[in-house]
Scaffold this active site. Structure first.
Site, PDB file in Angstrom:
ATOM      1  N   GLY A   1       0.691  -1.269   0.194  1.00 20.85           N
ATOM      2  CA  GLY A   1      -0.124  -0.223   0.215  1.00 20.85           C
ATOM      3  C   GLY A   1       0.694   1.217   0.003  1.00 20.85           C
TER       4      GLY A   1
ATOM      5  N   ASP B   1      -5.212   2.033  10.612  1.00 22.43           N
ATOM      6  CA  ASP B   1      -6.633   1.651  10.810  1.00 22.43           C
ATOM      7  C   ASP B   1      -6.762   1.175  12.261  1.00 22.43           C
ATOM      8  OD1 ASP B   1      -9.359   1.179  11.123  1.00 22.43           O
ATOM      9  OD2 ASP B   1      -9.354  -0.382   9.485  1.00 22.43           O
TER      10      ASP B   1
ATOM     11  N   LYS C   1      -7.113   6.660  10.359  1.00 19.32           N
ATOM     12  CA  LYS C   1      -8.394   6.629  10.487  1.00 19.32           C
ATOM     13  C   LYS C   1      -8.546   6.511  11.981  1.00 19.32           C
ATOM     14  CE  LYS C   1      -9.702   3.207   7.137  1.00 19.32           C
ATOM     15  NZ  LYS C   1     -10.218   1.753   6.770  1.00 19.32           N
TER      16      LYS C   1
ATOM     17  N   PHE D   1     -13.733   2.636   4.203  1.00 25.86           N
ATOM     18  CA  PHE D   1     -12.676   1.890   3.591  1.00 25.86           C
ATOM     19  C   PHE D   1     -12.558   2.897   2.078  1.00 25.86           C
ATOM     20  CE2 PHE D   1     -10.834  -1.239   0.493  1.00 25.86           C
ATOM     21  CZ  PHE D   1     -10.161  -1.943   1.954  1.00 25.86           C
ATOM     22  N   VAL D   2     -11.119   2.904   2.012  1.00 28.41           N
ATOM     23  CA  VAL D   2     -10.621   3.851   0.887  1.00 28.41           C
ATOM     24  C   VAL D   2      -9.828   3.028  -0.111  1.00 28.41           C
ATOM     25  CG1 VAL D   2     -11.057   5.992   2.047  1.00 28.41           C
ATOM     26  CG2 VAL D   2      -8.981   4.666   2.137  1.00 28.41           C
TER      27      VAL D   2
ATOM     28  N   ASP E   1      -5.566  -0.733  -2.048  1.00 27.35           N
ATOM     29  CA  ASP E   1      -6.322  -1.856  -2.654  1.00 27.35           C
ATOM     30  C   ASP E   1      -7.575  -2.159  -1.999  1.00 27.35           C
ATOM     31  OD1 ASP E   1      -4.976  -3.146  -0.787  1.00 27.35           O
ATOM     32  OD2 ASP E   1      -5.618  -4.959  -1.689  1.00 27.35           O
TER      33      ASP E   1
HETATM   34  P1  IMP Z   1      -4.208  -1.573  10.637  1.00 27.07           P
HETATM   35  O1  IMP Z   1      -3.144  -2.848  10.879  1.00 27.07           O
HETATM   36  O2  IMP Z   1      -5.493  -2.044  10.926  1.00 27.07           O
HETATM   37  O3  IMP Z   1      -3.602  -0.399  11.232  1.00 27.07           O
HETATM   38  O4  IMP Z   1      -4.121  -1.747   8.936  1.00 27.07           O
HETATM   39  C1  IMP Z   1      -3.254  -1.098   8.194  1.00 27.07           C
HETATM   40  C2  IMP Z   1      -2.833  -1.448   6.841  1.00 27.07           C
HETATM   41  O5  IMP Z   1      -4.450  -2.015   6.490  1.00 27.07           O
HETATM   42  C3  IMP Z   1      -2.670  -0.599   5.815  1.00 27.07           C
HETATM   43  O6  IMP Z   1      -1.276  -0.355   5.958  1.00 27.07           O
HETATM   44  C4  IMP Z   1      -3.335  -0.952   4.899  1.00 27.07           C
HETATM   45  O7  IMP Z   1      -2.621  -1.443   3.764  1.00 27.07           O
HETATM   46  C5  IMP Z   1      -4.608  -1.573   5.013  1.00 27.07           C
HETATM   47  N1  IMP Z   1      -5.714  -0.847   5.108  1.00 27.07           N
HETATM   48  C6  IMP Z   1      -6.147  -0.104   6.273  1.00 27.07           C
HETATM   49  N2  IMP Z   1      -7.364   0.409   5.968  1.00 27.07           N
HETATM   50  C7  IMP Z   1      -7.519   0.296   4.626  1.00 27.07           C
HETATM   51  C8  IMP Z   1      -8.560   0.923   3.746  1.00 27.07           C
HETATM   52  O8  IMP Z   1      -9.486   1.691   3.914  1.00 27.07           O
HETATM   53  N3  IMP Z   1      -8.380   0.813   2.313  1.00 27.07           N
HETATM   54  C9  IMP Z   1      -7.232  -0.183   2.189  1.00 27.07           C
HETATM   55  N4  IMP Z   1      -6.386  -0.565   2.851  1.00 27.07           N
HETATM   56  C10 IMP Z   1      -6.586  -0.474   4.068  1.00 27.07           C
HETATM   57 MG    MG Z   2      -0.231  -0.884   4.628  1.00 20.47          MG
END
Ligand code: IMP
Ligand code: MG
Length: 180
Positions: A50, A109, A137, A158-159, A165
């Protein structure tokens, strides 16, 4: 033929952050990082997949000596929510001991990914470890984490686009769209 990418480009989904807005903010972040790390020769670590587009644009705004490396992790699979398990898919090559390390993430997130990375990279004894995320977020937080530089705080939606992606699609879109 069903080209979903074209639907985004034709305006069927809302734009959350335009290419221009992203560009301006990255310029500011690049300026800030170049000031904060002047004389420190930091190692920037882009988080794949990402973070690739953000990393590439951010690095063009860095005006000091620095190194660039990548780490690849996964947590989402094909879903819109974290699986709760972060896995390393490709490890870094750079030697981080005693270095100033800056991790470059697309979006935070739940915080599980940055937490995992912080633990793993801190174990390599860097002199400092900081995180930059293009998007955060706030409402998604499941664990405490620190992020030192944030591009934009966004609602818990969700973006996709600008590297991000859904089921591996839409990373190539030049702006950030809301998917739902
Ligand atoms: P976390 O571990 O839940 O903080 O999520 C982190 C990873 O999830 C990010 O680096 C993204 O690759 C993916 N991610 C989180 N939210 C989104 C979204 O809204 N769209 C796409 N990928 C996301
Ligand atoms: Mg990521």
């Amino acid at each position: 033929m069903n080209n979903q990418t074209a639907q985004f480009l034709q305006g069927k989904f809302p734009v959350l952050l335009s290419a221009e807005k992203i560009r301006q903010r990255i310029q500011e972040l690049g300026r800030q990082l170049s000031q904060d790390y002047a004389g420190k020769k930091p190692v920037f670590i882009g988080v794949l997949n990402g973070g690739y587009m953000f990393m590439s644009d951010l690095m063009r705004e860095i005006t000091i000596d620095c190194e660039v490396d990548f780490i690849k992790i996964s947590s989402y699979g094909e879903a819109m929510q974290t699986t709760g398990v972060v896995k390393i898919k490709k490890d870094i090559d750079a030697h981080l001991e005693g270095r100033h390390v800056v991790v470059v993430e697309d979006i935070i997130d739940s915080g599980l990914s940055v937490n995992y990375l912080a633990e793993r990279l801190n174990a390599l004894a860097p002199q400092s470890l900081k995180f930059v995320a293009l998007l955060v977020k706030d409402g998604g937080k499941q664990v405490e984490y620190t992020c030192d530089y944030v591009g934009f705080h966004i609602p818990t939606r969700f973006v996709v686009g600008y590297g991000m992606d859904y089921a591996q699609l839409f990373r190539n879109l030049p702006q950030v769209y809301v998917m739902e």
